[in-house]
Scaffold this active site. Sequence first.
Site, PDB file in Angstrom:
ATOM      1  N   ARG A 159       0.821  -1.223   0.000  1.00 45.64           N
ATOM      2  CA  ARG A 159       0.000   0.000   0.000  1.00 45.64           C
ATOM      3  C   ARG A 159       0.855   1.274   0.000  1.00 45.64           C
ATOM      4  O   ARG A 159       1.937   1.296   0.572  1.00 45.64           O
ATOM      5  CB  ARG A 159      -0.958  -0.032   1.209  1.00 45.64           C
ATOM      6  CG  ARG A 159      -1.898  -1.225   1.091  1.00 45.64           C
ATOM      7  CD  ARG A 159      -2.864  -1.296   2.215  1.00 45.64           C
ATOM      8  NE  ARG A 159      -3.771  -0.175   2.222  1.00 45.64           N
ATOM      9  CZ  ARG A 159      -4.666   0.043   3.182  1.00 45.64           C
ATOM     10  NH1 ARG A 159      -4.748  -0.803   4.202  1.00 45.64           N
ATOM     11  NH2 ARG A 159      -5.465   1.075   3.117  1.00 45.64           N
ATOM     12  N   ARG A 203     -13.486  -6.604   4.525  1.00 44.01           N
ATOM     13  CA  ARG A 203     -14.738  -5.988   4.056  1.00 44.01           C
ATOM     14  C   ARG A 203     -15.330  -6.719   2.855  1.00 44.01           C
ATOM     15  O   ARG A 203     -16.546  -6.712   2.663  1.00 44.01           O
ATOM     16  CB  ARG A 203     -14.536  -4.504   3.791  1.00 44.01           C
ATOM     17  CG  ARG A 203     -14.086  -3.753   5.047  1.00 44.01           C
ATOM     18  CD  ARG A 203     -14.437  -2.301   5.023  1.00 44.01           C
ATOM     19  NE  ARG A 203     -13.648  -1.569   5.998  1.00 44.01           N
ATOM     20  CZ  ARG A 203     -13.936  -1.481   7.303  1.00 44.01           C
ATOM     21  NH1 ARG A 203     -15.009  -2.065   7.789  1.00 44.01           N
ATOM     22  NH2 ARG A 203     -13.145  -0.800   8.119  1.00 44.01           N
ATOM     23  N   ASP A 239     -15.363   2.928   2.962  1.00 44.06           N
ATOM     24  CA  ASP A 239     -15.251   1.525   3.372  1.00 44.06           C
ATOM     25  C   ASP A 239     -16.556   0.747   3.156  1.00 44.06           C
ATOM     26  O   ASP A 239     -16.596  -0.471   3.352  1.00 44.06           O
ATOM     27  CB  ASP A 239     -14.844   1.441   4.849  1.00 44.06           C
ATOM     28  CG  ASP A 239     -13.414   1.949   5.064  1.00 44.06           C
ATOM     29  OD1 ASP A 239     -12.621   1.926   4.106  1.00 44.06           O
ATOM     30  OD2 ASP A 239     -13.101   2.366   6.189  1.00 44.06           O
TER      31      ASP A 239
END
Length: 419
Positions: free
Chosen positions: A110, A375, A302
């Site tokens: 990331r 998620r 999110d």
Amino acid sequence: MVNGVVRPPGDKSISHRVVMLAALARGKSELTGLLTGDDVKSSARVLRQLGANISRIQESGVRISGSRLTAPGSRLNCGNSGTSARLMLGILAGQRFAATLTGDASLRRRPMRRVTEPLKQMGAHIEERGDGLPLTIRGGKLRGLTYTSPVASAQVKSALLFAGLTGRVPVTIREPYRSRDHTERLFAHLGLEIHERDGAIRYQPSAVRIPSFQIAVPGDPSSAAFLVGAAVLAATSELVIENVGVNPTRTGFIVVLERMGAHVERVNLRDEGGEPVADLVVRPANLRSTEVTAAEIPTLVDEVPVLAALASRARGTTVFHEVGELRVKESNRLELIAANLRAVGVKAEVQDNDLHVEGTDKPPRGNVETAKDHRLAMAFAVLGTVSGAKVQLSEKKSVAISYPGFFRDLKRIRADVQT
Ligand code: S3P
């Protein structure tokens, strides 16, 4: 009709921030309602390596004795947590020692330059090999910063505010759209000088250290969103989700769901440590498609996975505009949402930075690759509650990052909420 009642776990973003602030404060702080997920444990572990005294992370209460941070004996492993890595970089920018940060395979992929570039402008020394971890930061004497962030990112904004705090220098930040403002609210709650004017956030340092504090962390709206999704998809009934943070920089998913025809009522509105908190009452709904604008994305960043899953049950095609940031989350969420929706029989595609999802009545059936992204696992588990569905997840363990009790709660509300 059956009435289900459920409480989501503590807010992940707020949990990270209060643990960090308590570690920097003078004296003993007491935090309740913290998320016990792996990401918050990563922040606690890293802070302990820096000398903070933090009791076991549990919801009932965590005691933290703040102290001056000291040089770590080994690398600081942030696990899967982007928030730990980026916010800690801000904290470390104001410390006169070197520390090396690393993380798991997902976190090492990331981008970190969005934080390291402005921190270098403030005077931090950072040795990095590319745009990611591992990297070594040596903080010290910083200068103030006025910065316009190219991305609407609360992690970038918070890292710079933490650098201002630990380096005792003023910081002014602008961002393209307002991202979650928990750091600003906590700073204000603790008596620090922080103001917003004409879209710019300004922090002015003061000579005194933060006093110790007591705070109750509200439930995470991002975790509640999965429960809301399951209740909206149910055939009958009503779900009450207690103690949910309803900070408007986090509740864009409710705005979008209402536009899609759902009803999410906020009752018992109150304030908890400078954050608005409410109970949510959710009923099933027939959904219609919508356009989610670029300006709305930071308020539901999110929740795109679960909203996309819900959009696959709506009449018409839903478009999520400018969701390119999802490529650099815990996985390439943008491509994986589309690919997994297709895998369960939904028409979905990415066009440039936009995600298009076409609703269908057919029950979703197929195998989902979560790429160990919590998620994605939870969003597709929610889609799997549709009657006639057969959704097989590649793994379920990743939910421990942000919602360790997710499958238990989903099972319980499904027993309560008739599907
Ligand atoms: C977070 C900010 C968001 C969000 C993440 C938590 C935070 O990331 O996706 O889950 O706690 O500040 P970005 O700031 O990168 O958008």
